[in-house]
Design a protein around this motif. Sequence first.
Motif, short mmCIF file in Angstrom:
data_model
loop_
_atom_site.label_atom_id
_atom_site.label_comp_id
_atom_site.label_asym_id
_atom_site.label_seq_id
_atom_site.Cartn_x
_atom_site.Cartn_y
_atom_site.Cartn_z
N UNK B 180 0.82 -1.21 0.00
CA UNK B 180 0.00 0.00 0.00
C UNK B 180 0.86 1.27 0.00
N UNK B 181 2.00 1.20 0.69
CA UNK B 181 2.87 2.39 0.74
C UNK B 181 3.41 2.74 -0.64
N UNK B 182 3.41 1.78 -1.53
CA UNK B 182 3.93 2.04 -2.89
C UNK B 182 2.81 2.24 -3.90
N UNK B 183 1.68 1.58 -3.70
CA UNK B 183 0.63 1.61 -4.73
C UNK B 183 -0.60 2.42 -4.30
N UNK B 184 -0.69 2.73 -2.98
CA UNK B 184 -1.69 3.68 -2.48
C UNK B 184 -3.14 3.25 -2.70
N UNK B 185 -3.37 1.95 -2.67
CA UNK B 185 -4.74 1.42 -2.76
C UNK B 185 -4.86 0.26 -1.77
N UNK B 186 -6.09 -0.13 -1.44
CA UNK B 186 -6.26 -1.26 -0.51
C UNK B 186 -5.63 -2.54 -1.06
N UNK B 187 -5.03 -3.32 -0.15
CA UNK B 187 -4.37 -4.58 -0.53
C UNK B 187 -5.00 -5.71 0.30
N UNK B 188 -5.48 -6.74 -0.40
CA UNK B 188 -6.07 -7.91 0.26
C UNK B 188 -5.15 -9.09 0.06
N UNK B 189 -4.94 -9.89 1.10
CA UNK B 189 -4.02 -11.02 1.01
C UNK B 189 -4.72 -12.28 1.48
N UNK B 190 -4.44 -13.38 0.83
CA UNK B 190 -5.01 -14.65 1.25
C UNK B 190 -4.07 -15.79 0.87
N UNK B 191 -4.36 -16.94 1.40
CA UNK B 191 -3.66 -18.16 1.05
C UNK B 191 -3.91 -18.50 -0.42
N UNK B 192 -2.89 -19.05 -1.10
CA UNK B 192 -3.02 -19.28 -2.54
C UNK B 192 -4.13 -20.27 -2.90
N UNK B 193 -4.31 -21.31 -2.09
CA UNK B 193 -5.33 -22.31 -2.44
C UNK B 193 -6.74 -21.72 -2.28
N UNK B 194 -6.92 -20.89 -1.25
CA UNK B 194 -8.21 -20.19 -1.13
C UNK B 194 -8.50 -19.39 -2.39
N UNK B 195 -7.48 -18.70 -2.91
CA UNK B 195 -7.71 -17.88 -4.10
C UNK B 195 -7.93 -18.73 -5.34
N UNK B 196 -7.30 -19.89 -5.40
CA UNK B 196 -7.58 -20.80 -6.53
C UNK B 196 -9.05 -21.22 -6.50
N UNK B 197 -9.54 -21.55 -5.30
CA UNK B 197 -10.96 -21.93 -5.16
C UNK B 197 -11.84 -20.77 -5.61
N UNK B 198 -11.50 -19.57 -5.16
CA UNK B 198 -12.29 -18.40 -5.52
C UNK B 198 -12.23 -18.13 -7.03
#
Lengths: 394, 394
Positions: B180-198
């Motif tokens: 966020x300090x570099x891109x100035x927008x909200x950042x969401x983080x999750x486990x990779x397998x959760x994101x694969x499911x999503x």
Amino acid sequence: MRMDEQTRAPRPSGTGELFQLLRDGQPRTRSDLASVTGQSRSTIATRVDLLLSSGLVSPAGEASSTGGRPPATFAFNPAARVVLAVDLGATHARLAVTDLAGTVLAEHGEPISIGAGPAVVLDRVVEIGLDLLVAAGRPQSDLVSVGVGLPGPVEHSTGRPINPPIMPGWDDADVPGLLRSRLHVPVLVDNDVNLMALGEHTSQWRGVDHLLYVKVATGIGAGIISDGALRRGAQGAAGDLGHVAVPGGQDRPCRCGNTGCLEAVASGPAIAGELRARGLDATTSADVVALVRAGDLTASHAVRDAGRSIGGVLAACVSLLNPSVIVVGGQVAEAGEHLIAGIREVVYRRSLPLATQHLRIVATRTGAEAGVLGASAMAAEHVLSAAAIDTLIA
Amino acid sequence: MRMDEQTRAPRPSGTGELFQLLRDGQPRTRSDLASVTGQSRSTIATRVDLLLSSGLVSPAGEASSTGGRPPATFAFNPAARVVLAVDLGATHARLAVTDLAGTVLAEHGEPISIGAGPAVVLDRVVEIGLDLLVAAGRPQSDLVSVGVGLPGPVEHSTGRPINPPIMPGWDDADVPGLLRSRLHVPVLVDNDVNLMALGEHTSQWRGVDHLLYVKVATGIGAGIISDGALRRGAQGAAGDLGHVAVPGGQDRPCRCGNTGCLEAVASGPAIAGELRARGLDATTSADVVALVRAGDLTASHAVRDAGRSIGGVLAACVSLLNPSVIVVGGQVAEAGEHLIAGIREVVYRRSLPLATQHLRIVATRTGAEAGVLGASAMAAEHVLSAAAIDTLIA
């Protein structure tokens, strides 16, 4: 005359939505409600009046004021209506009339035979339900919904049992239709273990978003609370743990045709079978509990072993769901700490530290009331949604 | 002059809520929106103007009319903004700039070493991200959020990795803060397998409410969609199946200290170990896949055996969650039908008919894109909620 848009009668849906803000029971002023919703004060006034006249919202005294006449406050009044909560087991029925917050106003339990079929059993449910309304001193017009738990799989959207193994004559029975034709209110039906999970969660663990309720009795099943709500799965069959394979249980035949199923190893009758093989006299979960309570060491060791087998399956459930609480209920749990001790031993050994470091494994606090409390919560929730409130006050 | 309540500037929150109605992409007239929300036409007009000027809603032609000038319609315009989707593995990064509907506008993959630590890796993520914005022809001001998948457990609420076993230097790192300090927008983080499911669910199975995504690679993990949403569990550790005990796998030691863990029996390296013991040359998942593709029968039998072990654990997952679809992905799944055949064999044999009669077990359709698609969906979802829209257009 052109009707000013502002003075149109508020749409009913807005009233139901306004009510959602009041459901937490906190008193609020009309001005609080206007500022949260952005609705005009005149709209709020009309909608609050509708809710007051329905009784679902009551005056809750005066707010403190910085000067002038203190404004009136309003809050949800869960005593305004009642629901009928019905928990049907294979051999026992428990019914209660509760208010919309799950407070039991009148209650009754009696032996039944679920195999007598839906016509006979539901006739009796109606009879008891009407008696309980009288006992609670409430007219039938106060009854807004019915919640029913059944000892088998239920398609929640239709309320019909699906191939329930221990409920002859109930397959695909229109349980909601049969009860609605007599009681004239919405009827919600679910599997009994789901409702036990809901009852335990609603009454004891509201702040916990991830909870697994496990019932250990003639059968073994679970109810899942995830992100604060009951998860039923695609066919309403979620939590059906009785026929999961137990590591090391491969030699035990199960009535389902497979071997090594959790129920064939760790249910009340399975433990009783173990005890019979060792010369003790036991057939049912109740027999097992009685032996343990009488101080029989063989029985308490057998219950702890069953706990270990259940723990093996629950360790997988913990890895999959990452709950923060596991509640253990059902008749075998009445044997005391032995069952939970066995469960804890294996779950903490077999699950990853991240999943267990904040995990609590505890005995049910609601005991045999869990099902009725869950049926009440399900029935009340149904009528308190925004759309349902609009119908209720229309 | 007393301000008429009706002509007050509409509260921003109302605009975000109005936008929710338009998110399905269907064109609607101002009059449609007024009738669904019960808001006055003047309020609707003001709010639609706000959304139009933000670009998030666009004119969508004219509605048919029964006479007079046909009214204009409006619809969500997902191309109005972009998100940065980041999928970080142990040795590979994949990034994409997508629009708010997950359409990939520019994409890049390259080898990384996650062990280089968050400062180095996230610096590179920012560099690639800015390059991809240029490649997509979008100014940085169009970027509204970033979604990041990491190969380890993540506390989703803070976006910090928790004791990730294969990510030295990342424990408790403030990944959102650094980006966020570099891109100035909200950042969401999750486990990779959760994101694969999503990603798989959002792009391929939107109509399916209960889906389990299983990744079979160096590790084995799952992501759970239940009632239409990703379920992360209490500590974000849901789906962590790698160390569940496999019935019959008791003799295999696992790096976690236990024996018989699913990963010790059925992961890519475990299968490779089996093959080495039979004189073949294999170390990684890729080696196993290469042998199967070359027609090696020992390798394809070993993959099918691994499928059976995974099926044993998934049978318990099916009993617990009652999904209607299981999607199998990860590098070992690239070996073709052998893995899924083994999984199917055991799941259908070991689960109750009610849970399997409508169950499909299928290979991933999104392959290696699943993680990026999920990161995009998570990032877009975050900015399209009612409250976030209000901030975005404020």
